[in-house]
Enzyme design. Structure first.
Site, PDB file in Angstrom:
ATOM      1  N   ASP A 128       0.840  -1.198   0.000  1.00 50.67           N
ATOM      2  CA  ASP A 128       0.000   0.000   0.000  1.00 50.67           C
ATOM      3  C   ASP A 128       0.880   1.255   0.000  1.00 50.67           C
ATOM      4  OD1 ASP A 128       0.873  -0.082   2.606  1.00 50.67           O
ATOM      5  OD2 ASP A 128      -1.097   0.229   3.517  1.00 50.67           O
ATOM      6  N   SER A 129       2.219   1.052   0.043  1.00 51.02           N
ATOM      7  CA  SER A 129       3.136   2.175  -0.174  1.00 51.02           C
ATOM      8  C   SER A 129       2.906   2.784  -1.555  1.00 51.02           C
ATOM      9  CB  SER A 129       4.593   1.709  -0.037  1.00 51.02           C
ATOM     10  OG  SER A 129       4.837   0.567  -0.836  1.00 51.02           O
ATOM     11  N   ASP A 162      -0.978  -6.442  -0.300  1.00 52.35           N
ATOM     12  CA  ASP A 162      -0.876  -5.763   1.000  1.00 52.35           C
ATOM     13  C   ASP A 162      -2.249  -5.203   1.378  1.00 52.35           C
ATOM     14  OD1 ASP A 162       0.452  -4.818   3.199  1.00 52.35           O
ATOM     15  OD2 ASP A 162       1.259  -3.039   2.195  1.00 52.35           O
ATOM     16  N   LYS A 221      -0.659  -9.729   3.111  1.00 52.96           N
ATOM     17  CA  LYS A 221       0.099  -9.245   4.266  1.00 52.96           C
ATOM     18  C   LYS A 221      -0.736  -8.224   5.006  1.00 52.96           C
ATOM     19  CE  LYS A 221       3.427  -5.902   3.951  1.00 52.96           C
ATOM     20  NZ  LYS A 221       2.901  -4.908   4.910  1.00 52.96           N
ATOM     21  N   GLU A 249      -0.663  -5.555   8.760  1.00 54.43           N
ATOM     22  CA  GLU A 249       0.164  -4.977   9.816  1.00 54.43           C
ATOM     23  C   GLU A 249      -0.444  -5.231  11.195  1.00 54.43           C
ATOM     24  OE1 GLU A 249       0.775  -0.793   9.062  1.00 54.43           O
ATOM     25  OE2 GLU A 249       1.419  -1.145   6.989  1.00 54.43           O
ATOM     26  N   GLU A 262      10.040  -4.600  10.004  1.00 60.57           N
ATOM     27  CA  GLU A 262      10.477  -3.346   9.375  1.00 60.57           C
ATOM     28  C   GLU A 262      11.115  -2.444  10.423  1.00 60.57           C
ATOM     29  OE1 GLU A 262       7.498  -1.301   7.071  1.00 60.57           O
ATOM     30  OE2 GLU A 262       8.763   0.487   6.835  1.00 60.57           O
TER      31      GLU A 262
HETATM   32  O1  KIV Z   1       3.353  -1.003   1.629  1.00 54.42           O
HETATM   33  C1  KIV Z   1       4.502  -1.453   1.646  1.00 54.42           C
HETATM   34  O2  KIV Z   1       5.281  -1.368   0.690  1.00 54.42           O
HETATM   35  C2  KIV Z   1       4.926  -2.110   2.861  1.00 54.42           C
HETATM   36  C3  KIV Z   1       6.387  -2.106   3.113  1.00 54.42           C
HETATM   37  C4  KIV Z   1       6.757  -0.801   3.748  1.00 54.42           C
HETATM   38  C5  KIV Z   1       6.782  -3.239   3.941  1.00 54.42           C
HETATM   39  O3  KIV Z   1       4.138  -2.552   3.637  1.00 54.42           O
END
Ligand code: KIV
Length: 285
Positions: free
Chosen positions: A48-49, A87, A117, A119, A186
């Site tokens: 989600d970056s 993500d 994934k 968090e 991270e």
């Molecule tokens: O969104 C993303 O790219 C991530 C990384 C910072 C691990 O979650």
């Protein structure tokens, strides 16, 4: 296209057993996915970056499931054999276990992901358990978790103090027990990452800025190639300054068009003389 066989979980766990580091990069679009596939990158994270690197938001929080699905589909088209991880964006799993399962399912059904994934520590263990129980491989994410950047007080190393480090170690155990097959750490200190890696029994540990002792390494693609203009995190190594190369090309384009050096005959298409004469005649009639 590469001849590589599809990367799957047994392949990744074999690498762990053989103590061979796993490669993992972020990716958000088709042409970059194509290149990562050719380079042999094993895991790809559509993070989600992308809210920051591709859409220009200040944080990852505005990213929606629709954004994620669109980009993840494009990446899958470019990287058919990579182990593809979707993500889960902000508020796609926090409200309830059911919300988490439904949105994780969308990554699998609509974007052909291999895993998702999310968090968070032990407070997210029930989400992970629910998703894994639905047959979806799941990765936990501890340490600096960007969706909680406000609560964490900024983008800073997590677990420098003994108490906070102990909490991360306990959170990792809780995620492993909930069924996560991997955990991303991270910006966690290297020796804390080493302790967690040594304790991991049924999952493997990936590092982003958490040192060399994990089972593999993740980097943000835009940081590796000078493509994110706002800042470069200390942990990121620049493997090539593509941002500078592209900027030089753009300056060249502006200059050549302005000075009428572009286009040249090889950059345009003509019409045969006879056809052109006929055209003029037709226009006159
Ligand atoms: O969104 C993303 O790219 C991530 C990384 C910072 C691990 O979650």
């Amino acid at each position: 296209m590469s001849e590589r066989k599809k990367i799957n979980l047994p392949h990744l766990f074999k690498k762990v057993a053989d103590t061979e580091p796993i490669t993992w990069l972020t990716c958000y679009d088709y042409p970059t996915a194509y290149l990562q596939e050719q380079a042999g990158v094993e895991m790809i994270l559509v993070g989600d970056s992308l809210g920051m690197t591709m859409l220009g938001y200040e944080t990852t929080l505005p990213v929606t499931m629709e954004d994620m699905i669109r980009h993840t589909q494009a990446v899958r088209r470019g990287a058919p054999t990579a182990f593809l991880v979707g993500d889960m964006p902000y508020m796609s799993y926090q409200p309830s276990v059911e919300t988490a399962i439904r949105n994780a399912g969308r990554f699998m059904a609509e974007a052909a992901c291999d895993a998702v994934k999310l968090e968070g520590g032990r407070e997210m263990a029930d989400r992970i358990h629910g998703i894994v129980s639905s047959g979806i491989p799941t990765i936990g994410h501890l340490g600096l978790t960007p969706q909680s950047v406000s609560a964490l007080g900024g983008y800073r190393v997590q677990g420098k103090g003994a108490l906070q480090a102990k909490k991360i170690i306990e959170d990792a155990k809780a995620l492993e027990e909930a069924g996560a097959f991997a955990i991303l750490l991270e910006m966690v200190p290297d020796r804390v990452c080493k302790l967690i890696t040594e304790k991991a029994k049924n999952c493997f540990i990936m590092s982003l800025g958490s040192g060399p002792h994990a089972h593999g390494q993740l980097l943000i693609y835009h940081d590796m190639f000078g493509l994110y203009p706002r800042f470069k995190p200390r942990m990121a190594k620049v493997f090539g300054d593509a941002g500078r190369v592209i900027l030089e090309g753009l300056l060249g384009y502006v200059s050549e068009v302005t000075q009428r050096q572009f286009p040249q005959p090889e950059n345009w298409f003509g019409i045969p003389d006879r056809e052109y004469e006929e055209l003029l005649q037709l226009l006159e009639d």
